[in-house]
Design an enzyme around this catalytic site. Structure first.
Site, PDB file in Angstrom:
ATOM      1  N   GLY A 477     -41.182  39.783 -61.425  1.00 38.47           N
ATOM      2  CA  GLY A 477     -41.734  38.718 -60.603  1.00 38.47           C
ATOM      3  C   GLY A 477     -42.387  37.615 -61.412  1.00 38.47           C
ATOM      4  O   GLY A 477     -41.824  37.090 -62.371  1.00 38.47           O
ATOM      5  N   ILE A 478     -43.610  37.271 -61.041  1.00 34.22           N
ATOM      6  CA  ILE A 478     -44.337  36.196 -61.706  1.00 34.22           C
ATOM      7  C   ILE A 478     -44.567  36.527 -63.180  1.00 34.22           C
ATOM      8  O   ILE A 478     -44.423  35.669 -64.062  1.00 34.22           O
ATOM      9  CB  ILE A 478     -45.679  35.934 -60.991  1.00 34.22           C
ATOM     10  CG1 ILE A 478     -45.428  35.367 -59.587  1.00 34.22           C
ATOM     11  CG2 ILE A 478     -46.547  34.979 -61.800  1.00 34.22           C
ATOM     12  CD1 ILE A 478     -46.685  35.249 -58.742  1.00 34.22           C
ATOM     13  N   VAL A 525     -53.060  49.831 -65.196  1.00 36.63           N
ATOM     14  CA  VAL A 525     -54.338  49.133 -65.047  1.00 36.63           C
ATOM     15  C   VAL A 525     -55.385  49.976 -64.334  1.00 36.63           C
ATOM     16  O   VAL A 525     -56.554  49.572 -64.258  1.00 36.63           O
ATOM     17  CB  VAL A 525     -54.166  47.775 -64.331  1.00 36.63           C
ATOM     18  CG1 VAL A 525     -53.236  46.876 -65.126  1.00 36.63           C
ATOM     19  CG2 VAL A 525     -53.655  47.964 -62.904  1.00 36.63           C
ATOM     20  N   TYR A 618     -56.613  44.558 -49.176  1.00 36.84           N
ATOM     21  CA  TYR A 618     -55.985  43.619 -50.105  1.00 36.84           C
ATOM     22  C   TYR A 618     -56.865  42.386 -50.306  1.00 36.84           C
ATOM     23  O   TYR A 618     -57.170  41.989 -51.428  1.00 36.84           O
ATOM     24  CB  TYR A 618     -54.610  43.219 -49.571  1.00 36.84           C
ATOM     25  CG  TYR A 618     -53.837  42.283 -50.470  1.00 36.84           C
ATOM     26  CD1 TYR A 618     -53.152  42.763 -51.582  1.00 36.84           C
ATOM     27  CD2 TYR A 618     -53.785  40.918 -50.193  1.00 36.84           C
ATOM     28  CE1 TYR A 618     -52.425  41.902 -52.402  1.00 36.84           C
ATOM     29  CE2 TYR A 618     -53.066  40.051 -51.003  1.00 36.84           C
ATOM     30  CZ  TYR A 618     -52.393  40.551 -52.105  1.00 36.84           C
ATOM     31  OH  TYR A 618     -51.687  39.688 -52.916  1.00 36.84           O
ATOM     32  N   LYS A 622     -58.926  41.059 -53.775  1.00 38.54           N
ATOM     33  CA  LYS A 622     -58.627  39.762 -54.388  1.00 38.54           C
ATOM     34  C   LYS A 622     -59.862  38.857 -54.388  1.00 38.54           C
ATOM     35  O   LYS A 622     -60.104  38.103 -55.343  1.00 38.54           O
ATOM     36  CB  LYS A 622     -57.474  39.080 -53.647  1.00 38.54           C
ATOM     37  CG  LYS A 622     -56.113  39.703 -53.892  1.00 38.54           C
ATOM     38  CD  LYS A 622     -55.638  39.452 -55.314  1.00 38.54           C
ATOM     39  CE  LYS A 622     -54.191  39.872 -55.501  1.00 38.54           C
ATOM     40  NZ  LYS A 622     -53.691  39.580 -56.865  1.00 38.54           N
TER      41      LYS A 622
END
Length: 726
Positions: A477-478, A525, A618, A622
């Site tokens: 992805g990114i 992570v 979520y 964030k």
């Protein structure tokens, strides 16, 4: 021929004692020196294709042996008499082109020049570097060929068909003595088969000197040693030249072996460090070294802590020996004038080790400044790349250059220098060039211009030249798009991802276009140690970290407040918030030791600034990461470390596609209808935004284009009014 303490080497076999290592394709059943040609016509009457095939094969064989030439060094040539429709054309010289490597050179790496035009060099007494290069350009047959090597005049003036110039360890050992001793040894070992030439600067001065003695070279001669500059051998064809090269090298190596004997085991002043200890100290000190060397331009580091390397630099006599210089002027360009020794006490604290390293580099820089002041007479500026080699007993050799490949070359060259220096000392006392001649070569415009122009081009064309970027979540992805864009803009990239196979695949694909600049590492992570290991990988591989792009993420699990589970929240927090904070911590620790600033970029979401139904876990994770970004920006500003966030939405990634599918299923609509809903809600009418656009924004935030921006959120979503930061 009788040399005290040395059993002579006769054609075909050793008279006594073991042979030195066989080099290249030497057949010991044949005479070690090939038959001598008469040079009435020093060309081969073969097709250009045949000549190129022969010289390429010879060049590759020589280049494969780092004891003969180090990467990028040495040169080869062949003279031919081409035929066209039965009529002879002008004889041609094929010579290794500038910037090519003998290990990998192919036919296109050779430059074709007409010998008739080049012959004018014999009658020229003086010629500037600029004039010489302009003159050689007029002698080229095809302007699309690489520019000819600076040693082309030497190859054209010497009246031999095939010529090889090596920077071999054996000859550099023999000729880094005082002139009288070196000349006497060459005469004793070879009589008139090998000539001795005193030092002349590479390029036209060396060719001019060769021109003066060319007519006096005995017919039985097969080559010449160049004081402080290696060996030149020749032959009437490729096989003969190769055989002559092997013979000369074996003879010198045999003599060195008789004088040095077997190397002694090193005596350690301190107990040897384990691999884990070495890596711990390297992680601590490499950023300090890298930061100390980053004046105008950053450097990339290479660590060699192999057993042989560490054993070599344990020799206490090396400190004074290496202060005298290197083995050949070529190594001044590739490995620097002298190394920086860092003598450290591994029993002290980390703070004391960092302080000692900084002080010793500062002292070395002051000594370089004094050397520059003694020798600068024409307005020369001190070099920013004044130190390229750091010798650290107990740890190994660290080399610093503009990229990883060049840093590895510097390491190879300096290890060849160490061996040559120790050999020369055993043969009568290592001597290099006087200080003023070293300075002249260090500032030689013909070579410095290549470095300076490349640096200017780098700055002009790339946003992140010589940077080191750690991309967490970089396999898809990114993150995958960012890894590609960072590499394109000149950065060295570490792709860290929980999927090691995907990370390795991404790194391999990108490295095809950017070799030696992209590596991968597994990184979970949710594991603090794994995050720290990824940062350590960046340091051990490239010397430090300039940018962290944290784009690890997990798709949201949609659940209303009344249905949310603790595990749902914990999982989102582990990946988006705790993982992001720990990654920032690991990168910031490296950046603060470098003292060269840096950039941290976090991937957040509109959920961090705009609440959405069923996105509690979520959105909260964030939002927590966004607040952590702001706190980090406040704390790290004094270190010139910028911390920013990218608020990206509707990005075309596998994760977003899954998100769309889940949303569509929960609402009982098709994926196409769901995408149309997203397109209709933004002011620009955008459906899916390419990952590459987010990657470009990350590159810009990491670059000097945003050097005064920190604590900010840059949004890329096509314009969602409810997600405008406020």
């Amino acid at each position: 021929m009788d040399v005290p303490g040395f059993s002579c080497f006769h054609p075909g076999r050793w008279s006594e004692g073991p042979p030195s290592p066989t080099l290249l394709f030497l057949n010991k059943e044949q005479p070690i020196f090939g038959p001598q040609p008469t040079y009435l016509q020093p060309t081969l009457s073969v097709t250009m294709q045949t000549a190129l095939e022969q010289i390429v094969k010879l060049s590759n064989a020589i280049g494969a042996d780092e004891r003969l030439v180090q990467p990028g060094g040495g040169n080869t040539s062949i003279k031919i008499q081409p035929a066209n429709n039965g009529e002879d054309q002008d004889p041609l010289l094929f010579v290794k082109g500038s910037g090519t490597d003998l290990r990998s050179i192919r036919p296109a790496g050779f430059t074709r020049l007409t010998l008739r035009k080049l012959s004018a060099l014999r009658d020229v007494d003086e010629m500037s570097d600029t004039d010489m290069m302009e003159f050689m350009a007029t002698c080229m047959v095809n302007s699309r060929d690489p520019f000819p090597s600076v040693e082309t005049p030497l190859h054209s003036i010497l009246p031999y068909t095939v010529i090889v110039h090596t920077h071999d360890i054996a000859t550099m050992s023999l000729t880094n003595l005082n002139d009288s001793a070196a000349e006497r040894l060459v005469q004793d070992l070879f009589e008139d088969r090998i000539m001795y030439m005193p030092y002349a600067r590479p390029g036209f001065p060396l060719a001019r000197l060769a021109s003066e003695i060319a007519d006096a070279i005995p017919p039985e001669a097969v080559g010449m040693t160049l004081a402080h500059h290696g060996l030149v051998v020749w032959g009437h064809d490729v096989d003969t030249c190769q055989k002559n090269l092997n013979g000369v090298i074996e003879t010198i190596e045999g003599y060195i072996l008789s004088k040095r004997g077997k190397p002694k085991a090193p005596s350690h002043k301190q107990p040897p460090l384990s691999e884990a200890q070495r890596h711990e100290y390297a992680e601590l000190l490499l950023p300090v070294i890298r930061g100390a060397m980053a004046s105008e331009d950053k450097v990339v580091l290479h660590l060699d802590d192999s057993d042989n390397t560490r054993a070599t630099i344990e020799d206490p006599t090396l400190i004074q020996l290496t202060r005298r210089g290197v083995a050949t002027p070529e190594h001044v360009l590739r490995a620097g004038k002298t190394p920086v020794w860092l003598i450290l006490d591994w029993k002290t604290s980390h703070e004391a080790l960092v302080d000692s390293t900084q002080k010793q580099i500062q002292t070395a820089r002051m000594e370089y400044g004094e050397y520059h002041a003694r020798n600068a007479h024409n307005g020369e500026q001190p070099l920013t790349d004044w130190a390229k080699v750091f010798l650290i007993p107990g740890l190994g050799i660290v080399t610093a250059f503009k990229d990883k490949k060049s840093a590895i070359v510097a390491n190879t060259c300096y290890k060849a220098t160490i061996e040559s220096v120790k050999n020369a000392e055993a043969l009568g006392g290592f001597r290099f060039l006087p200080e003023d001649q070293i300075f002249e070569f260090e500032h030689w415009q013909l070579e410095r211009r290549k470095v300076d122009e490349a640096t200017k081009r780098e700055r002009k064309e790339k946003l992140l030249p010589r940077h080191v970027a750690l991309i967490v979540g970089g396999a898809g992805g990114i993150g995958r798009a960012a890894a590609q864009r960072f590499a394109e803009e000149g950065a060295n990239v570490i792709i860290a991802d929980i999927d090691p196979d995907a990370a390795h695949k991404a790194a391999k694909e990108i490295a095809e276009s950017h070799p030696t600049r992209v590596v991968s590492v597994a990184c979970d992570v949710t594991d603090e140690g794994s995050i720290d290991a990824a940062a350590k990988k960046a340091v051990l591989e490239f010397g430090g970290i300039d940018c962290l792009f944290y784009t690890a993420g997990a798709a949201p699990r949609f659940a209303r407040l009344t249905d949310i589970e603790r595990d749902d929240m914990q999982h989102q927090l582990e990946i988006h918030y705790l993982g992001g904070v720990l990654a920032m911590r690991a990168a910031a620790r490296v950046m603060t030791r470098q003292q060269t600033g840096g950039s941290i970029i976090l991937s957040i979401s509109k959920a961090a600034v705009s609440p959405g139904k069923e996105a509690l876990a979520y959105g909260a994770s964030k939002a927590a990461l966004l607040q952590a970004m702001r706190v980090a920006a406040v704390e790290l500003g004094e270190h010139r470390i910028r911390v920013n966030a990218i608020n990206a939405d509707q990005i075309d990634t596998p994760m977003f596609r899954r998100f769309v599918a889940e949303r569509a299923a929960s609402r009982g609509v098709s994926e196409a209808q769901q995408l149309e809903t997203y397109r209709g809600r933004n002011t620009m009418g955008v459906s899916l935004i390419p990952s590459a656009d987010v990657a470009t924004l990350a590159v810009l935030l990491a670059s000097d284009r945003f050097r005064y921006t920190t604590g900010d959120i840059i949004t890329i979503d096509g314009g969602l009014p409810e997600a405008f930061p406020r």
